[in-house]
Write an enzyme that holds these catalytic residues in place. Structure first.
Site, short mmCIF file in Angstrom:
data_model
loop_
_atom_site.label_atom_id
_atom_site.label_comp_id
_atom_site.label_asym_id
_atom_site.label_seq_id
_atom_site.Cartn_x
_atom_site.Cartn_y
_atom_site.Cartn_z
N ASP A 95 11.66 -1.46 0.91
CA ASP A 95 10.36 -1.36 1.58
C ASP A 95 10.28 -0.01 2.29
O ASP A 95 11.24 0.41 2.96
CB ASP A 95 10.21 -2.50 2.59
CG ASP A 95 8.84 -2.52 3.23
OD1 ASP A 95 7.93 -3.14 2.66
OD2 ASP A 95 8.68 -1.91 4.31
N ASN A 139 -0.03 5.69 6.19
CA ASN A 139 -1.38 5.63 5.60
C ASN A 139 -2.45 5.93 6.63
O ASN A 139 -3.42 6.65 6.35
CB ASN A 139 -1.62 4.24 5.00
CG ASN A 139 -1.28 4.18 3.52
OD1 ASN A 139 -1.25 5.20 2.84
ND2 ASN A 139 -1.01 2.99 3.01
N ASP A 178 -0.91 6.75 -1.68
CA ASP A 178 -0.78 6.47 -3.11
C ASP A 178 0.16 7.45 -3.79
O ASP A 178 0.96 7.07 -4.65
CB ASP A 178 -2.16 6.54 -3.79
CG ASP A 178 -3.04 5.35 -3.45
OD1 ASP A 178 -2.52 4.37 -2.86
OD2 ASP A 178 -4.25 5.39 -3.76
N GLU A 197 3.98 -1.81 -0.49
CA GLU A 197 4.97 -0.73 -0.44
C GLU A 197 6.37 -1.23 -0.74
O GLU A 197 7.35 -0.56 -0.41
CB GLU A 197 4.94 -0.05 0.93
CG GLU A 197 5.36 -0.92 2.09
CD GLU A 197 4.21 -1.69 2.73
OE1 GLU A 197 4.33 -2.02 3.92
OE2 GLU A 197 3.19 -1.95 2.05
#
Length: 315
Positions: A183, A191, A200, A226
């Site tokens: 993770d 983000n 992305d 993620e």
């Protein structure tokens, strides 16, 4: 069209050659069925015009062999025979023939048969092209359905299929296996700070980086959001941990800035790993749950680290 003439009678063969030449088609000639079969296997032909009775191999056997030969374009087959018995015609059709010509040869009848042959073979060629295009499209759609569109890693659908197969493989061959859940640390904050386009791009780069650090038999999946799943068949906990630790280091070495971390630094990943050993009664589903718990422990203990399932530590 290119036409194979299979005729043992010299005069009949000469008449047929001249007629085909007059109709502006190409031809190759065989003097018996065996020679015709050899030519057919090594040539691209549109039509076979064959006598019924020939030495070595008769026309019926030649026709049957041609129809059974896989992987070749459709070849229109015409019997040329003096036999007027309708039962012979039926036997020829059952063997796979498309049409008949009677001896002595009539040029008008030959021309009409070859016009039909040209339409039929052209249609078969078109169908073969369409089939090939459809198979390619189906293959592409299958691949797209089993790939994550962002990272191009295998997706959850492919994961479910692969893990079911892996479970059967482990049970059958009594092999070991490791699963690791990874993770991205503080990805929501990344983000929020850098924007979803940057997020992305990070997912794409990390998916590629993980894949570059795998062996040929290892697999990587986008598990969700993620998270990534690494499947390491035929690896012990110790060897699997080495692989996953290498992945985490490779991600850190990318040095992707992550200013919202406390303290500020670079983007990292955490991971949890669990293993099955030969004779283990646990399932792949159990292993996933244990790897998930280990991942949680890695997050709670500071991130940017690998944690081993607590089940492993007491074995």
């Amino acid at each position: 069209m290119k036409i194979l003439i299979a005729e043992d009678d010299a005069l009949s063969r000469l008449v047929l050659e001249r007629a085909i030449r007059k109709l502006d088609h190409e031809y190759v000639t065989a003097m018996d069925g065996t020679q015709a079969w050899d030519i057919f296997q090594s040539s691209k032909l549109d039509v076979v015009i064959s006598d019924w009775m020939m030495p070595g191999m008769d026309g019926v056997e030649l026709c049957q062999r041609i129809r059974k030969m896989a992987g070749t374009p459709y070849t229109y087959f015409i019997f040329l025979t003096a036999l007027s018995d309708k039962y012979h015609w039926l036997a020829g059709l059952e063997a796979g023939a498309d049409d008949y010509l009677s001896k002595p040869l009539n040029l008008f009848e030959l021309k009409t048969r070859l016009l039909v042959a040209q339409r039929v073979t052209s249609l078969h060629r078109q169908l073969a092209i369409q089939k090939s295009e459809l198979e390619q499209l189906n293959g592409l759609l299958f691949k797209q359905a089993h790939r994550d569109p962002l990272t191009q890693l295998r997706n959850r659908l492919q994961m479910d299929e692969d893990l079911a197969a892996l479970q059967d493989w482990i049970a059958r061959y009594n092999q070991s296996c490791c699963l690791a859940l990874c993770d991205i640390d503080f990805f929501k904050a990344f983000n929020d700070h850098y924007g979803h386009l940057a997020g992305d791009e990070v997912l794409r780069v990390l998916g590629q980086t993980i894949g570059q650090n795998m062996r040929g038999r290892d697999s990587v999946y986008r598990y969700g959001g993620e998270e990534f799943l690494i499947v390491l068949p035929e690896q012990s906990l110790a060897s699997g941990a080495v692989v996953v630790a290498r992945v985490l280091q490779a991600v850190e070495n990318l040095a992707i800035p992550h200013q919202t971390r406390k303290p500020a630094g670079v983007l990292t990943m955490s991971a949890g790993i669990a293993a099955l050993i030969p004779g283990d009664s646990r399932t792949i589903e159990d292993l996933l749950k244990e790897a998930d718990k280990a991942l949680y422990e890695a997050k709670e203990s500071g991130r940017n680290r690998l944690a081993v399932s607590s089940i492993e530590s007491i074995r």
